[in-house]
Design a protein around this motif. Sequence first.
Motif, PDB file in Angstrom:
ATOM      1  N   GLY A   1       0.833  -1.200   0.000  1.00 27.60           N
ATOM      2  CA  GLY A   1       0.000   0.000   0.000  1.00 27.60           C
ATOM      3  C   GLY A   1       0.869   1.253   0.000  1.00 27.60           C
ATOM      4  O   GLY A   1       2.054   1.208   0.336  1.00 27.60           O
ATOM      5  N   ASP A   2       0.281   2.379  -0.386  1.00 27.32           N
ATOM      6  CA  ASP A   2       1.064   3.628  -0.427  1.00 27.32           C
ATOM      7  C   ASP A   2       0.718   4.557   0.728  1.00 27.32           C
ATOM      8  O   ASP A   2       1.052   5.740   0.711  1.00 27.32           O
ATOM      9  CB  ASP A   2       0.840   4.350  -1.762  1.00 27.32           C
ATOM     10  CG  ASP A   2      -0.634   4.695  -1.991  1.00 27.32           C
ATOM     11  OD1 ASP A   2      -1.450   4.434  -1.085  1.00 27.32           O
ATOM     12  OD2 ASP A   2      -0.946   5.235  -3.070  1.00 27.32           O
ATOM     13  N   GLY A   3       0.066   4.022   1.742  1.00 23.82           N
ATOM     14  CA  GLY A   3      -0.288   4.843   2.896  1.00 23.82           C
ATOM     15  C   GLY A   3      -1.698   5.383   2.800  1.00 23.82           C
ATOM     16  O   GLY A   3      -2.374   5.565   3.806  1.00 23.82           O
ATOM     17  N   LYS A   4      -2.135   5.705   1.601  1.00 24.98           N
ATOM     18  CA  LYS A   4      -3.482   6.239   1.396  1.00 24.98           C
ATOM     19  C   LYS A   4      -4.453   5.124   0.996  1.00 24.98           C
ATOM     20  O   LYS A   4      -5.607   5.126   1.391  1.00 24.98           O
ATOM     21  CB  LYS A   4      -3.463   7.325   0.327  1.00 24.98           C
ATOM     22  CG  LYS A   4      -2.618   8.533   0.696  1.00 24.98           C
ATOM     23  CD  LYS A   4      -2.645   9.570  -0.407  1.00 24.98           C
ATOM     24  CE  LYS A   4      -1.793  10.793  -0.045  1.00 24.98           C
ATOM     25  NZ  LYS A   4      -1.773  11.796  -1.133  1.00 24.98           N
ATOM     26  N   LYS A   5      -3.948   4.197   0.192  1.00 24.73           N
ATOM     27  CA  LYS A   5      -4.782   3.089  -0.273  1.00 24.73           C
ATOM     28  C   LYS A   5      -4.338   1.797   0.401  1.00 24.73           C
ATOM     29  O   LYS A   5      -3.151   1.572   0.583  1.00 24.73           O
ATOM     30  CB  LYS A   5      -4.685   2.936  -1.789  1.00 24.73           C
ATOM     31  CG  LYS A   5      -5.255   4.112  -2.569  1.00 24.73           C
ATOM     32  CD  LYS A   5      -5.149   3.854  -4.069  1.00 24.73           C
ATOM     33  CE  LYS A   5      -5.736   5.002  -4.862  1.00 24.73           C
ATOM     34  NZ  LYS A   5      -5.625   4.768  -6.332  1.00 24.73           N
ATOM     35  N   PRO A   6      -5.294   0.958   0.779  1.00 21.57           N
ATOM     36  CA  PRO A   6      -4.916  -0.327   1.391  1.00 21.57           C
ATOM     37  C   PRO A   6      -4.225  -1.224   0.366  1.00 21.57           C
ATOM     38  O   PRO A   6      -4.414  -1.084  -0.853  1.00 21.57           O
ATOM     39  CB  PRO A   6      -6.255  -0.922   1.844  1.00 21.57           C
ATOM     40  CG  PRO A   6      -7.271  -0.276   0.950  1.00 21.57           C
ATOM     41  CD  PRO A   6      -6.746   1.104   0.670  1.00 21.57           C
ATOM     42  N   ALA A   7      -3.401  -2.124   0.877  1.00 18.18           N
ATOM     43  CA  ALA A   7      -2.696  -3.052  -0.014  1.00 18.18           C
ATOM     44  C   ALA A   7      -3.711  -3.929  -0.753  1.00 18.18           C
ATOM     45  O   ALA A   7      -4.672  -4.418  -0.167  1.00 18.18           O
ATOM     46  CB  ALA A   7      -1.748  -3.925   0.803  1.00 18.18           C
ATOM     47  N   SER A   8      -3.507  -4.094  -2.052  1.00 20.04           N
ATOM     48  CA  SER A   8      -4.420  -4.911  -2.862  1.00 20.04           C
ATOM     49  C   SER A   8      -3.817  -6.299  -3.078  1.00 20.04           C
ATOM     50  O   SER A   8      -2.609  -6.499  -2.968  1.00 20.04           O
ATOM     51  CB  SER A   8      -4.672  -4.237  -4.212  1.00 20.04           C
ATOM     52  OG  SER A   8      -3.449  -4.050  -4.904  1.00 20.04           O
ATOM     53  N   SER A   9      -4.684  -7.246  -3.366  1.00 21.52           N
ATOM     54  CA  SER A   9      -4.240  -8.615  -3.632  1.00 21.52           C
ATOM     55  C   SER A   9      -4.154  -8.846  -5.134  1.00 21.52           C
ATOM     56  O   SER A   9      -4.930  -8.273  -5.907  1.00 21.52           O
ATOM     57  CB  SER A   9      -5.204  -9.627  -3.007  1.00 21.52           C
ATOM     58  OG  SER A   9      -5.223  -9.496  -1.606  1.00 21.52           O
ATOM     59  N   TYR A  10      -3.220  -9.686  -5.534  1.00 17.92           N
ATOM     60  CA  TYR A  10      -3.096 -10.028  -6.947  1.00 17.92           C
ATOM     61  C   TYR A  10      -2.731 -11.507  -7.062  1.00 17.92           C
ATOM     62  O   TYR A  10      -2.155 -12.098  -6.150  1.00 17.92           O
ATOM     63  CB  TYR A  10      -2.043  -9.155  -7.634  1.00 17.92           C
ATOM     64  CG  TYR A  10      -0.644  -9.314  -7.099  1.00 17.92           C
ATOM     65  CD1 TYR A  10       0.266 -10.201  -7.679  1.00 17.92           C
ATOM     66  CD2 TYR A  10      -0.208  -8.582  -5.977  1.00 17.92           C
ATOM     67  CE1 TYR A  10       1.549 -10.356  -7.185  1.00 17.92           C
ATOM     68  CE2 TYR A  10       1.062  -8.731  -5.472  1.00 17.92           C
ATOM     69  CZ  TYR A  10       1.947  -9.613  -6.085  1.00 17.92           C
ATOM     70  OH  TYR A  10       3.217  -9.769  -5.582  1.00 17.92           O
ATOM     71  N   ARG A  11      -3.110 -12.089  -8.197  1.00 15.05           N
ATOM     72  CA  ARG A  11      -2.831 -13.497  -8.421  1.00 15.05           C
ATOM     73  C   ARG A  11      -1.352 -13.689  -8.686  1.00 15.05           C
ATOM     74  O   ARG A  11      -0.771 -13.008  -9.527  1.00 15.05           O
ATOM     75  CB  ARG A  11      -3.649 -14.009  -9.612  1.00 15.05           C
ATOM     76  CG  ARG A  11      -3.684 -15.505  -9.732  1.00 15.05           C
ATOM     77  CD  ARG A  11      -4.695 -15.949 -10.762  1.00 15.05           C
ATOM     78  NE  ARG A  11      -4.235 -15.668 -12.115  1.00 15.05           N
ATOM     79  CZ  ARG A  11      -4.972 -15.873 -13.198  1.00 15.05           C
ATOM     80  NH1 ARG A  11      -6.220 -16.306 -13.072  1.00 15.05           N
ATOM     81  NH2 ARG A  11      -4.490 -15.622 -14.391  1.00 15.05           N
ATOM     82  N   CYS A  12      -0.734 -14.607  -7.964  1.00 16.86           N
ATOM     83  CA  CYS A  12       0.720 -14.744  -8.076  1.00 16.86           C
ATOM     84  C   CYS A  12       1.172 -16.196  -8.227  1.00 16.86           C
ATOM     85  O   CYS A  12       2.324 -16.518  -7.962  1.00 16.86           O
ATOM     86  CB  CYS A  12       1.404 -14.096  -6.879  1.00 16.86           C
ATOM     87  SG  CYS A  12       0.899 -14.765  -5.274  1.00 16.86           S
TER      88      CYS A  12
END
Length: 280
Positions: A244-255
């Motif tokens: 996350g960049d502090g303003k937006k929550p961390a997003s999930s991605y297929r890995c």
Amino acid sequence: MKTFGEIALVYIAVLQCLCGVCMPHLLINVRNQGGDILLETISSNVTDDTISLEFQRSDGTLVTQLVDFRNEVQVIKALVLGEEERGQNQYQVMCFVNHFYKMDFISSDAMSKLRQKNPGTIRIAEEDRGHSNYTMDLFLDVSKSGVISKHVATLCGEAADTTYTRNDDLKQWVQRPGSSEAALMATARNFTTTPVTQQVGNESKPVSLPKCADTSNLWAPCTCSLELCIGWYPCGLKFCKGKGDGKKPASSYRCGIKTCKKCFIFSYYSQLKQNCLWDE
């Protein structure tokens, strides 16, 4: 140098492409429980919403698994080579048709997007999902199986008298939208055999069909048991969390994908113990 099995699988893939049915596929080297290396080919067809997996065991048995996501159907076909020195036919084919839960395998769309890295790597599944026992209590009429899945007739054409399903599976398929209970029930029939009897005093009383492993009469009907293990298959997707960049929550991605192993033990009616010599 490629083995005969590898050459055959590549040839089939090329032939499919020439016929206009080219499907994305992976060739996976899998180490089984006994330490043998087996070559699996896994293909997806997004149009039909199916995945098929095929490999040849070290004893020569050719195993094909087809998952029909649209109809919630799994077909496992076994082509077992005969022991001709013991009077068996050159080979026999059995098909086992069961209800399938979609979450047990990655989707055909996700499968079609997988790209193979390091094709020579020997793969071992991350999760062992153990053994599932299936008591196949019905014959399935392949000629009427289209109401279950159109793929049954294609895959099991050589197993007209040895394709099996269960009452429990029919009950699951009846719940599909638009399904006809009458049409589904008409696809299957009970085993019709001469009752096995046991003399008790002056009476002959019926007894349950013995296991093939427990009977010495090669020409008697019995309940055969066949174990088939899928040593490696993509059973789920892995997701990672981005930063996350502090303003937006961390997003999930297929890995990546999660891989599993699963064994099936099918118990089914065999007209003769002679057709079930491995179950001794």
